[in-house]
Design a protein around this motif. Structure first.
Motif, PDB file in Angstrom:
ATOM      1  N   MET A 437       0.834  -1.067   0.005  1.00 31.49           N
ATOM      2  CA  MET A 437       0.014   0.020  -0.193  1.00 31.49           C
ATOM      3  C   MET A 437       0.736   1.137   0.088  1.00 31.49           C
ATOM      4  O   MET A 437       0.354   2.297   0.004  1.00 31.49           O
ATOM      5  CB  MET A 437      -0.966   0.060   1.250  1.00 31.49           C
ATOM      6  CG  MET A 437      -1.885  -1.001   1.240  1.00 31.49           C
ATOM      7  SD  MET A 437      -3.056  -0.821   2.906  1.00 31.49           S
ATOM      8  CE  MET A 437      -3.684   1.001   2.310  1.00 31.49           C
ATOM      9  N   GLN A 464      -1.711  -7.843  -4.474  1.00 38.42           N
ATOM     10  CA  GLN A 464      -2.763  -7.006  -4.222  1.00 38.42           C
ATOM     11  C   GLN A 464      -2.667  -5.948  -5.102  1.00 38.42           C
ATOM     12  O   GLN A 464      -1.586  -5.397  -5.823  1.00 38.42           O
ATOM     13  CB  GLN A 464      -2.849  -6.437  -2.772  1.00 38.42           C
ATOM     14  CG  GLN A 464      -3.544  -7.487  -1.832  1.00 38.42           C
ATOM     15  CD  GLN A 464      -3.444  -6.785  -0.399  1.00 38.42           C
ATOM     16  OE1 GLN A 464      -3.636  -5.645  -0.468  1.00 38.42           O
ATOM     17  NE2 GLN A 464      -3.447  -7.698   0.536  1.00 38.42           N
ATOM     18  N   LEU A 465      -3.759  -4.874  -5.008  1.00 41.87           N
ATOM     19  CA  LEU A 465      -3.608  -3.718  -5.994  1.00 41.87           C
ATOM     20  C   LEU A 465      -2.355  -2.897  -5.592  1.00 41.87           C
ATOM     21  O   LEU A 465      -1.927  -2.939  -4.177  1.00 41.87           O
ATOM     22  CB  LEU A 465      -4.791  -2.982  -5.735  1.00 41.87           C
ATOM     23  CG  LEU A 465      -6.175  -3.442  -6.515  1.00 41.87           C
ATOM     24  CD1 LEU A 465      -7.406  -2.629  -5.881  1.00 41.87           C
ATOM     25  CD2 LEU A 465      -6.250  -3.212  -7.895  1.00 41.87           C
ATOM     26  N   SER A 467      -0.182   0.554  -4.638  1.00 40.42           N
ATOM     27  CA  SER A 467      -0.526   1.681  -3.873  1.00 40.42           C
ATOM     28  C   SER A 467      -1.455   2.604  -4.702  1.00 40.42           C
ATOM     29  O   SER A 467      -1.416   2.852  -5.976  1.00 40.42           O
ATOM     30  CB  SER A 467       0.545   2.651  -3.318  1.00 40.42           C
ATOM     31  OG  SER A 467       1.514   2.876  -4.238  1.00 40.42           O
ATOM     32  N   VAL A 468      -2.424   3.583  -3.841  1.00 38.92           N
ATOM     33  CA  VAL A 468      -2.958   4.597  -4.622  1.00 38.92           C
ATOM     34  C   VAL A 468      -2.189   5.622  -4.984  1.00 38.92           C
ATOM     35  O   VAL A 468      -2.316   6.005  -6.175  1.00 38.92           O
ATOM     36  CB  VAL A 468      -3.999   5.142  -3.699  1.00 38.92           C
ATOM     37  CG1 VAL A 468      -4.743   6.428  -4.295  1.00 38.92           C
ATOM     38  CG2 VAL A 468      -5.017   4.080  -3.207  1.00 38.92           C
ATOM     39  N   SER A 656     -14.871   1.956  -2.217  1.00 42.10           N
ATOM     40  CA  SER A 656     -14.007   1.615  -3.359  1.00 42.10           C
ATOM     41  C   SER A 656     -13.122   0.633  -3.046  1.00 42.10           C
ATOM     42  O   SER A 656     -12.793   0.474  -2.178  1.00 42.10           O
ATOM     43  CB  SER A 656     -13.467   2.340  -4.140  1.00 42.10           C
ATOM     44  OG  SER A 656     -12.424   2.962  -3.473  1.00 42.10           O
ATOM     45  N   HIS A 658     -10.237   0.030  -4.048  1.00 37.80           N
ATOM     46  CA  HIS A 658      -8.924   0.602  -3.761  1.00 37.80           C
ATOM     47  C   HIS A 658      -8.771   0.889  -2.397  1.00 37.80           C
ATOM     48  O   HIS A 658      -7.870   1.111  -1.636  1.00 37.80           O
ATOM     49  CB  HIS A 658      -8.720   1.711  -4.681  1.00 37.80           C
ATOM     50  CG  HIS A 658      -8.126   1.281  -6.036  1.00 37.80           C
ATOM     51  ND1 HIS A 658      -9.148   0.768  -7.058  1.00 37.80           N
ATOM     52  CD2 HIS A 658      -6.955   1.143  -6.540  1.00 37.80           C
ATOM     53  CE1 HIS A 658      -8.116   0.250  -8.128  1.00 37.80           C
ATOM     54  NE2 HIS A 658      -6.905   0.641  -7.745  1.00 37.80           N
ATOM     55  N   LYS A 659     -10.011   1.759  -1.995  1.00 37.21           N
ATOM     56  CA  LYS A 659      -9.961   2.337  -0.510  1.00 37.21           C
ATOM     57  C   LYS A 659     -10.120   1.222   0.644  1.00 37.21           C
ATOM     58  O   LYS A 659      -9.782   1.745   1.550  1.00 37.21           O
ATOM     59  CB  LYS A 659     -11.235   3.309  -0.428  1.00 37.21           C
ATOM     60  CG  LYS A 659     -10.847   4.509  -1.186  1.00 37.21           C
ATOM     61  CD  LYS A 659     -10.175   5.839  -0.474  1.00 37.21           C
ATOM     62  CE  LYS A 659     -10.174   7.037  -1.033  1.00 37.21           C
ATOM     63  NZ  LYS A 659      -9.362   7.936  -0.309  1.00 37.21           N
ATOM     64  N   GLN A 661      -8.167  -1.181   0.760  1.00 35.94           N
ATOM     65  CA  GLN A 661      -6.859  -1.871   1.027  1.00 35.94           C
ATOM     66  C   GLN A 661      -6.317  -1.586   2.419  1.00 35.94           C
ATOM     67  O   GLN A 661      -6.502  -0.384   2.977  1.00 35.94           O
ATOM     68  CB  GLN A 661      -5.824  -1.242   0.060  1.00 35.94           C
ATOM     69  CG  GLN A 661      -5.941  -1.896  -1.471  1.00 35.94           C
ATOM     70  CD  GLN A 661      -4.955  -1.030  -2.186  1.00 35.94           C
ATOM     71  OE1 GLN A 661      -5.317  -0.200  -2.681  1.00 35.94           O
ATOM     72  NE2 GLN A 661      -3.723  -1.862  -2.539  1.00 35.94           N
ATOM     73  N   LEU A 684      -7.626  -6.773  -8.558  1.00 30.03           N
ATOM     74  CA  LEU A 684      -9.066  -6.215  -8.067  1.00 30.03           C
ATOM     75  C   LEU A 684      -9.811  -7.020  -7.367  1.00 30.03           C
ATOM     76  O   LEU A 684      -9.972  -6.829  -6.158  1.00 30.03           O
ATOM     77  CB  LEU A 684      -9.647  -5.157  -8.878  1.00 30.03           C
ATOM     78  CG  LEU A 684     -10.700  -4.521  -8.642  1.00 30.03           C
ATOM     79  CD1 LEU A 684     -10.614  -2.948  -8.526  1.00 30.03           C
ATOM     80  CD2 LEU A 684     -12.297  -4.874  -9.216  1.00 30.03           C
ATOM     81  N   THR A 687      -8.086  -8.683  -4.294  1.00 32.10           N
ATOM     82  CA  THR A 687      -8.077  -7.794  -3.108  1.00 32.10           C
ATOM     83  C   THR A 687      -9.157  -7.451  -2.325  1.00 32.10           C
ATOM     84  O   THR A 687      -9.441  -7.728  -1.152  1.00 32.10           O
ATOM     85  CB  THR A 687      -7.390  -6.369  -3.645  1.00 32.10           C
ATOM     86  OG1 THR A 687      -6.178  -6.287  -4.381  1.00 32.10           O
ATOM     87  CG2 THR A 687      -7.610  -5.215  -2.444  1.00 32.10           C
TER      88      THR A 687
END
Length: 728
Positions: A437, A464-465, A467-468, A656, A658-659, A661, A684, A687
């Motif tokens: 992350m 996992q996805l 980092s944003v 979301s 993403h959020k 994580q 995605l 995750t």
């Protein structure tokens, strides 16, 4: 109905109306769009008539008088309305209008009770008293010096904000953004905006280049001006970092994309680029162009990691076989061969990486390392990017774990972290979880705060996805080959009915879900149409899951969606779920969102003053309608939000993927549909599934799930951290 008139300011075919605002039915603070009920004297004596007015204005409060130009229309559902082209608000002059104006909540410290008392005391002079003789407010029963000061400060702020709002709305800026601009610049706001609107992008959260650019063109900044070209180049690089995770772009791509965005010639952009290099805002290395802070973050992070690898430890070498045997006895378990290898690698190496999917024993190794280091009486620090991930570390190890922001101690008065290269934290060993992350900026700040003598263990899941923020930290560190790494792949965390971990690994291997009839912890609910997906999700969250699994829908069940927008996006889902779970009660509104006590909310930005960070989840504890504020509990800690700060919060019944994580929830409902086509990727879905601790339900279409599982084309991010570490 009110009498219609034609005046000198109205356009052909238009009429004008006047009256007092009875109530604000709806208001969007971003656009200024307002629906209100207006009261006006009727034709008959002592008769009052009301009508609905619809239009946009900078600010509007109950009790104000207004004058509007526009046309009458017949709405199919709401009946006759006045559609206003232009609205002019007039401060009320009658005692009743003033009372309603003050009782609306616009002035902190004045609610309905004090509004009545103040007007009873001062009558038509009330507003003049507040403006010029506020000391006299202490003549009113219940108003002391503290409340008087609050009223006066709020009055001054509202007056300043209104002036700014009127100016900014003329240039397309809504109320919420205008309030942030006023907080940033105060009385200088209009001058700053006229001089260089592009400053707003850097100084005011939530205002992007497109907004600033629209203002610039309206206030007369030329389309092909140097200031616009330079701002556009910076924006182009920032958008690539924020949207695509890149740390750099090539100079050719930068000029091409900026030209497409701005419609300015390459010659003007090239000159502007040279000036940005000269100013130091951008950095060029070979044909790569970086934002200055991203270049510094990558180069410093690589240099620091190389120093950490070479620097001696503060403690004597650990007898690894003996330590492993001791840890197994202490924890009353037998470690698998790969777990022993990962643990030994971490004990021997100055910097090491442990990676693997869910259920493979990463947490067991963190616990073993903590026990061994503690037995040696070493200074141990445990950290993770999010509060929930830090809490999981604490629960698993029995030792305190902190978020990175709290570990580094951000000081709002200084505007930076207290721990840095000049003031490193005291630590012999540091274990950092959920490393996937972490973006390159945060990695740099974290490493700068480490003493060279520290031992660092990085733990995370590369599948996992990413980092944003910009960078691909964990993948780059592993790919460099400079840091010893152990990958765990044997599943241990699995009970008799456990399908969550198994399906996470199946998805990661490109295989379809495994399901079984009867009780389980993983279900796929086939539902094709978006409207039915929403209905099924609400039913599951509010009825089926609480009844069968005894989870509290307000606190235990999290809905996850790939997107924010569209019918199956988080914004619409939050409105629908709130209506089902928490539909009524006192509220404060921001735009179309009403925040009520018990609502689950999420913070959207790092707010160091409040010590609340992007992605933190809280619950509204109280709504103060008189002073227009909320109190939100974050991990049991109350945090107050004023009305002007509500844009930092969103409802979080759905969020979301993403959020999500770094967080785990007792139960998750994952929505997947072909509406999400652009985002349907294996990592995605993987995750999303791994966010569920005890129950996962995937609701959607088989086609969408199949697309996600088969799509494994992870987009490459332009980074150089891996190459900078390979010089070793």
């Amino acid at each position: 109905m009110p009498a219609n008139t034609r005046e000198a300011g109205t356009q052909p075919g238009e009429e004008s109306v006047s009256g007092t605002v009875e109530s604000v039915v709806f208001r969007n603070d971003e656009t200024g769009y307002t629906v209100c009920t207006v009261r006006t004297p009727g034709r008959a004596r002592d008769r009052v008539e009301t009508f609905t007015l619809v239009g946009s204005c900078a600010a509007l409060w109950e009790g104000e008088e207004l004058h509007a130009e526009g046309q009458w229309s017949l709405h199919p559902s709401h009946g006759r309305q006045f559609q206003a082209r232009a609205i002019t608000c007039i401060t009320p002059t009658s005692p009743e209008g003033i009372r309603r104006y003050l009782a609306s909540g616009m002035i902190k410290g004045i609610g309905p009770t004090f509004a009545q008392r103040i007007v009873d005391k001062f009558g038509e002079r009330t507003l003049d008293i507040i403006d010029k003789e506020s000391g006299r407010l202490r003549e009113v029963e219940g108003i002391g010096e503290g409340r008087r000061t609050l009223i006066k400060e709020s009055w001054n702020e509202q007056r300043g904000v209104r002036e700014i709002m009127i100016f900014l709305q003329a240039h397309g800026i809504g109320t919420a953004k205008a309030a942030r601009i006023y907080r940033q610049y105060g009385s200088d706001a209009i001058a700053v905006v006229k001089r260089n609107p592009y400053r707003l992008c850097e100084d005011v959260w939530g205002i992007g280049f497109k907004t600033a650019d629209a203002i610039a063109l309206r206030v007369g900044i030329p389309h092909d001006s140097e200031v616009r070209a330079r701002a556009g180049l910076i924006h182009t690089l920032q958008s690539e970092a924020e949207e695509d995770g890149h740390c750099f772009t090539t100079d050719a791509d930068l000029l091409l994309h900026a030209q497409e965005l701005l419609g300015i010639t390459v010659e003007i952009l090239s000159d502007a680029l040279a000036k940005e290099f000269e100013r130091g805002a951008l950095v060029k290395e070979e044909n790569r162009v970086y934002l200055r802070d991203l270049f510094r973050a990558e180069t410093r992070a690589a240099a620091k990691l190389l120093r950490l690898l070479e620097a001696p430890r503060t403690f004597a070498p650990i007898d690894t076989p003996r330590a492993l045997a001791w840890a197994e006895q202490k924890m009353r378990l037998s470690l698998a061969p790969l777990q022993r290898e990962a643990l030994a690698n971490a004990l021997r190496s100055k910097v090491s990486i442990i990676t693997g999917g869910p259920g493979v024993g990463k947490t067991t190794i963190i616990r073993a390392l903590t026990e061994i280091f503690a037995a040696r009486r070493l200074e141990i620090r445990l950290a993770a990017p999010t509060g929930r991930a830090a809490k999981r570390m604490s629960d698993a190890t029995g030792h305190e774990a902190q978020t990175l922001h709290r570990l580094l101690k951000f000081n709002p008065s200084l505007g930076r972290f207290e721990h840095d290269a000049e003031n490193p934290m005291a630590a012999d060993c540091l274990i950092l979880d959920e490393t996937s992350m972490i973006d390159v900026r945060l990695l740099d700040q974290f490493l700068e705060a480490l003493p060279d003598s520290a031992t660092l263990i990085l733990v995370g899941d590369t599948d996992q996805l990413p980092s944003v923020g910009p960078g691909n930290v964990l993948r780059d560190l592993i790919a460099s080959g400079a840091i010893p790494c152990c990958r765990l792949d044997t599943i241990f965390r699995q009970d008799a009915s456990g399908l969550i971990v198994r399906n996470a690994h199946r998805v990661n291997n490109g295989e379809p879900f495994e399901t079984r009839p009867g009780d389980a912890d993983f279900y796929f609910v086939e539902t094709g149409e978006p409207e039915k997906i929403i209905a099924r999700t609400v039913e599951l969250m509010t009825q089926r899951i609480p009844l069968k699994f005894k989870f509290d829908p307000l606190t235990d069940v999290q809905v996850l969606s790939p997107m924010r927008k569209n019918l199956l996006g988080t914004e619409n889902l939050n409105d629908v779920i709130q209506a089902a779970l928490n539909p009524s009660g006192p509220s404060l509104a921001r735009g179309c969102t009403h925040f009520r006590a018990r609502d689950r909310v999420m913070q959207l930005r790092n707010n160091y003053d409040k010590e609340v960070f992007n992605g933190d989840i809280g619950f509204v504890q109280a709504v103060d309608t008189e002073n227009r504020a909320l109190v939100v509990l974050f991990d049991g800690r109350p945090v107050r939000y004023e009305q002007s700060e509500l844009d930092e919060l969103v409802l979080a019944y759905a969020c979301s993927i993403h959020k999500s994580q770094g967080s785990e929830y007792p139960a998750v409902i994952v929505l997947l549909h072909t509406q999400h086509y652009k985002l349907l990727q294996r990592n995605l879905l993987y995750t999303a599934i791994t966010r569920g601790k005890r129950l996962v339900l995937v609701v959607g279409s088989t086609r969408a799930v199949t697309i996600a599982i088969k799509s494994n084309q992870v987009r490459e991010r332009r980074t150089t951290l891996r190459d900078r570490l390979r010089v070793r």
